[in-house]
Structures are given as C-alpha cells and as structure tokens.
Design a protein around this motif. Structure first.
Motif, PDB file in Angstrom:
ATOM      1  N   ILE A  30     -15.347 -21.753-111.354  1.00 22.94           N
ATOM      2  CA  ILE A  30     -14.357 -20.713-111.137  1.00 22.94           C
ATOM      3  C   ILE A  30     -14.174 -20.549-109.635  1.00 22.94           C
ATOM      4  O   ILE A  30     -15.155 -20.398-108.894  1.00 22.94           O
ATOM      5  CB  ILE A  30     -14.811 -19.380-111.762  1.00 22.94           C
ATOM      6  N   LYS A  31     -12.927 -20.624-109.187  1.00 23.23           N
ATOM      7  CA  LYS A  31     -12.629 -20.443-107.772  1.00 23.23           C
ATOM      8  C   LYS A  31     -11.681 -19.259-107.642  1.00 23.23           C
ATOM      9  O   LYS A  31     -10.691 -19.166-108.348  1.00 23.23           O
ATOM     10  CB  LYS A  31     -11.979 -21.695-107.186  1.00 23.23           C
ATOM     11  N   MET A  32     -11.989 -18.382-106.741  1.00 24.86           N
ATOM     12  CA  MET A  32     -11.158 -17.214-106.510  1.00 24.86           C
ATOM     13  C   MET A  32     -10.025 -17.586-105.565  1.00 24.86           C
ATOM     14  O   MET A  32     -10.243 -18.230-104.539  1.00 24.86           O
ATOM     15  CB  MET A  32     -11.986 -16.072-105.917  1.00 24.86           C
ATOM     16  N   PHE A  33      -8.820 -17.194-105.941  1.00 26.28           N
ATOM     17  CA  PHE A  33      -7.653 -17.424-105.094  1.00 26.28           C
ATOM     18  C   PHE A  33      -7.342 -16.108-104.410  1.00 26.28           C
ATOM     19  O   PHE A  33      -7.038 -15.113-105.063  1.00 26.28           O
ATOM     20  CB  PHE A  33      -6.477 -17.913-105.949  1.00 26.28           C
ATOM     21  N   GLU A  34      -7.418 -16.094-103.106  1.00 28.09           N
ATOM     22  CA  GLU A  34      -7.314 -14.850-102.354  1.00 28.09           C
ATOM     23  C   GLU A  34      -5.888 -14.311-102.261  1.00 28.09           C
ATOM     24  O   GLU A  34      -5.672 -13.111-102.267  1.00 28.09           O
ATOM     25  CB  GLU A  34      -7.880 -15.053-100.943  1.00 28.09           C
ATOM     26  N   ASP A  35      -4.907 -15.164-102.184  1.00 25.06           N
ATOM     27  CA  ASP A  35      -3.538 -14.726-101.918  1.00 25.06           C
ATOM     28  C   ASP A  35      -2.720 -14.689-103.221  1.00 25.06           C
ATOM     29  O   ASP A  35      -1.819 -15.483-103.430  1.00 25.06           O
ATOM     30  CB  ASP A  35      -2.893 -15.657-100.893  1.00 25.06           C
ATOM     31  N   SER A  38       1.320 -14.314-102.975  1.00 25.35           N
ATOM     32  CA  SER A  38       2.138 -15.518-102.774  1.00 25.35           C
ATOM     33  C   SER A  38       2.135 -16.393-104.016  1.00 25.35           C
ATOM     34  O   SER A  38       3.108 -17.086-104.308  1.00 25.35           O
ATOM     35  CB  SER A  38       1.670 -16.311-101.560  1.00 25.35           C
ATOM     36  N   LEU A  39       1.048 -16.354-104.762  1.00 26.59           N
ATOM     37  CA  LEU A  39       0.984 -17.122-106.002  1.00 26.59           C
ATOM     38  C   LEU A  39       1.978 -16.581-107.026  1.00 26.59           C
ATOM     39  O   LEU A  39       2.649 -17.338-107.719  1.00 26.59           O
ATOM     40  CB  LEU A  39      -0.441 -17.067-106.572  1.00 26.59           C
ATOM     41  N   LEU A  40       2.120 -15.277-107.110  1.00 26.64           N
ATOM     42  CA  LEU A  40       2.962 -14.649-108.117  1.00 26.64           C
ATOM     43  C   LEU A  40       4.374 -14.333-107.616  1.00 26.64           C
ATOM     44  O   LEU A  40       5.162 -13.737-108.343  1.00 26.64           O
ATOM     45  CB  LEU A  40       2.304 -13.362-108.613  1.00 26.64           C
ATOM     46  N   GLN A  41       4.717 -14.736-106.413  1.00 28.94           N
ATOM     47  CA  GLN A  41       6.019 -14.362-105.854  1.00 28.94           C
ATOM     48  C   GLN A  41       7.202 -14.940-106.639  1.00 28.94           C
ATOM     49  O   GLN A  41       8.281 -14.374-106.636  1.00 28.94           O
ATOM     50  CB  GLN A  41       6.113 -14.773-104.383  1.00 28.94           C
ATOM     51  N   ASN A  42       7.027 -16.027-107.336  1.00 32.43           N
ATOM     52  CA  ASN A  42       8.114 -16.616-108.115  1.00 32.43           C
ATOM     53  C   ASN A  42       8.091 -16.213-109.585  1.00 32.43           C
ATOM     54  O   ASN A  42       8.917 -16.671-110.367  1.00 32.43           O
ATOM     55  CB  ASN A  42       8.089 -18.141-108.011  1.00 32.43           C
ATOM     56  N   ALA A  43       7.157 -15.368-109.969  1.00 31.49           N
ATOM     57  CA  ALA A  43       7.076 -14.934-111.360  1.00 31.49           C
ATOM     58  C   ALA A  43       8.244 -14.009-111.676  1.00 31.49           C
ATOM     59  O   ALA A  43       8.564 -13.104-110.907  1.00 31.49           O
ATOM     60  CB  ALA A  43       5.756 -14.217-111.613  1.00 31.49           C
ATOM     61  N   VAL A  44       8.881 -14.247-112.816  1.00 39.74           N
ATOM     62  CA  VAL A  44       9.966 -13.367-113.243  1.00 39.74           C
ATOM     63  C   VAL A  44       9.407 -11.983-113.518  1.00 39.74           C
ATOM     64  O   VAL A  44       9.943 -10.975-113.064  1.00 39.74           O
ATOM     65  CB  VAL A  44      10.671 -13.944-114.492  1.00 39.74           C
ATOM     66  N   THR A  45       8.313 -11.947-114.275  1.00 43.31           N
ATOM     67  CA  THR A  45       7.603 -10.683-114.513  1.00 43.31           C
ATOM     68  C   THR A  45       6.112 -10.960-114.375  1.00 43.31           C
ATOM     69  O   THR A  45       5.643 -12.070-114.632  1.00 43.31           O
ATOM     70  CB  THR A  45       7.899 -10.113-115.916  1.00 43.31           C
ATOM     71  N   GLN A  46       5.408  -9.940-113.981  1.00 40.44           N
ATOM     72  CA  GLN A  46       3.960 -10.069-113.848  1.00 40.44           C
ATOM     73  C   GLN A  46       3.292  -8.785-114.315  1.00 40.44           C
ATOM     74  O   GLN A  46       3.908  -7.728-114.353  1.00 40.44           O
ATOM     75  CB  GLN A  46       3.564 -10.399-112.418  1.00 40.44           C
ATOM     76  N   GLU A  47       2.035  -8.929-114.706  1.00 40.92           N
ATOM     77  CA  GLU A  47       1.273  -7.775-115.180  1.00 40.92           C
ATOM     78  C   GLU A  47      -0.194  -8.015-114.876  1.00 40.92           C
ATOM     79  O   GLU A  47      -0.728  -9.075-115.208  1.00 40.92           O
ATOM     80  CB  GLU A  47       1.492  -7.618-116.688  1.00 40.92           C
ATOM     81  N   GLN A  48      -0.835  -7.100-114.217  1.00 39.96           N
ATOM     82  CA  GLN A  48      -2.253  -7.162-113.862  1.00 39.96           C
ATOM     83  C   GLN A  48      -2.589  -8.459-113.115  1.00 39.96           C
ATOM     84  O   GLN A  48      -3.539  -9.166-113.439  1.00 39.96           O
ATOM     85  CB  GLN A  48      -3.132  -7.040-115.099  1.00 39.96           C
ATOM     86  N   ASN A  49      -1.747  -8.795-112.110  1.00 39.86           N
ATOM     87  CA  ASN A  49      -1.932 -10.001-111.299  1.00 39.86           C
ATOM     88  C   ASN A  49      -1.900 -11.291-112.121  1.00 39.86           C
ATOM     89  O   ASN A  49      -2.597 -12.255-111.816  1.00 39.86           O
ATOM     90  CB  ASN A  49      -3.221  -9.935-110.478  1.00 39.86           C
ATOM     91  N   MET A  50      -1.089 -11.298-113.181  1.00 43.93           N
ATOM     92  CA  MET A  50      -0.928 -12.487-114.007  1.00 43.93           C
ATOM     93  C   MET A  50       0.552 -12.682-114.319  1.00 43.93           C
ATOM     94  O   MET A  50       1.322 -11.721-114.305  1.00 43.93           O
ATOM     95  CB  MET A  50      -1.707 -12.351-115.325  1.00 43.93           C
ATOM     96  N   PHE A  51       0.939 -13.927-114.595  1.00 48.22           N
ATOM     97  CA  PHE A  51       2.293 -14.185-115.063  1.00 48.22           C
ATOM     98  C   PHE A  51       2.456 -13.564-116.438  1.00 48.22           C
ATOM     99  O   PHE A  51       1.575 -13.680-117.289  1.00 48.22           O
ATOM    100  CB  PHE A  51       2.550 -15.694-115.192  1.00 48.22           C
TER     101      PHE A  51
END
Length: 95
Positions: A67-72, A75-88
C-alpha cells in the motif's frame, strides 16, 4: 493411408452428419489432407531437441503488494466528474 467412402460415411454416421452424395468426395479430400499433415507432424525429426513446456521461457513476474499513500489527492481527483470521501464516484452499473 487413403480414406475410403465407407470410412467417411461411418465417421459421418458417428457425428450424426447427413451428407449428400456430392459432399462425400469433398469430405474425403479434406480428411485426407488432415491425415497427411498429421503424418508429416508425426514424422518430424525430434532427435536432440530439448524438452519444452512452452514456446519461450517467460515466467510470471510478481511484485510485492504494498500500500502506497498518494499525498496529492486533489490533483488526482481534479478530473473526476463527481467525487465523495476523496474517491471517484461513478454511476451504479449493477442492478
């Protein structure tokens, strides 16, 4: 080995095929071609060949599942149409 009409009719009977009289000669030629090729393969020289399992020696390469933690996450979710709880968040696809 030559394939006879009787052998073709016997094979057709075993396979529950209803062959027309004009199809028998075609089946004889095709089966004879298959048997000739099988004879060529059976008589291929195999002396001094190494035993192989496949065509190459490639093996599955596995990596350790870490498991690797992604800090940013922003920027990872900036292209998501909708997101919830830091997830697509995607539309439901199963009823």
């Amino acid at each position: 080995m030559q394939v006879s009409k009787e052998e073709i009719l016997h094979i057709a009977n075993l396979a529950h095929l209803n062959l027309e009289e004009d199809e028998i000669d075609t089946y004889i030629v095709h089966l004879q071609d298959i048997l000739n090729f099988a004879n060529i393969v059976n008589n291929a020289p195999i002396e001094n060949l190494d035993i192989t399992i496949g065509s190459n020696e490639a093996k599955n390469v596995f990596r350790k599942d870490e498991i690797k933690m992604f800090e940013d996450t922003e920027s990872l979710l900036q292209n998501a149409v909708t997101q919830e709880q830091n997830m697509f968040k995607i539309p439901k696809v199963i009823n």
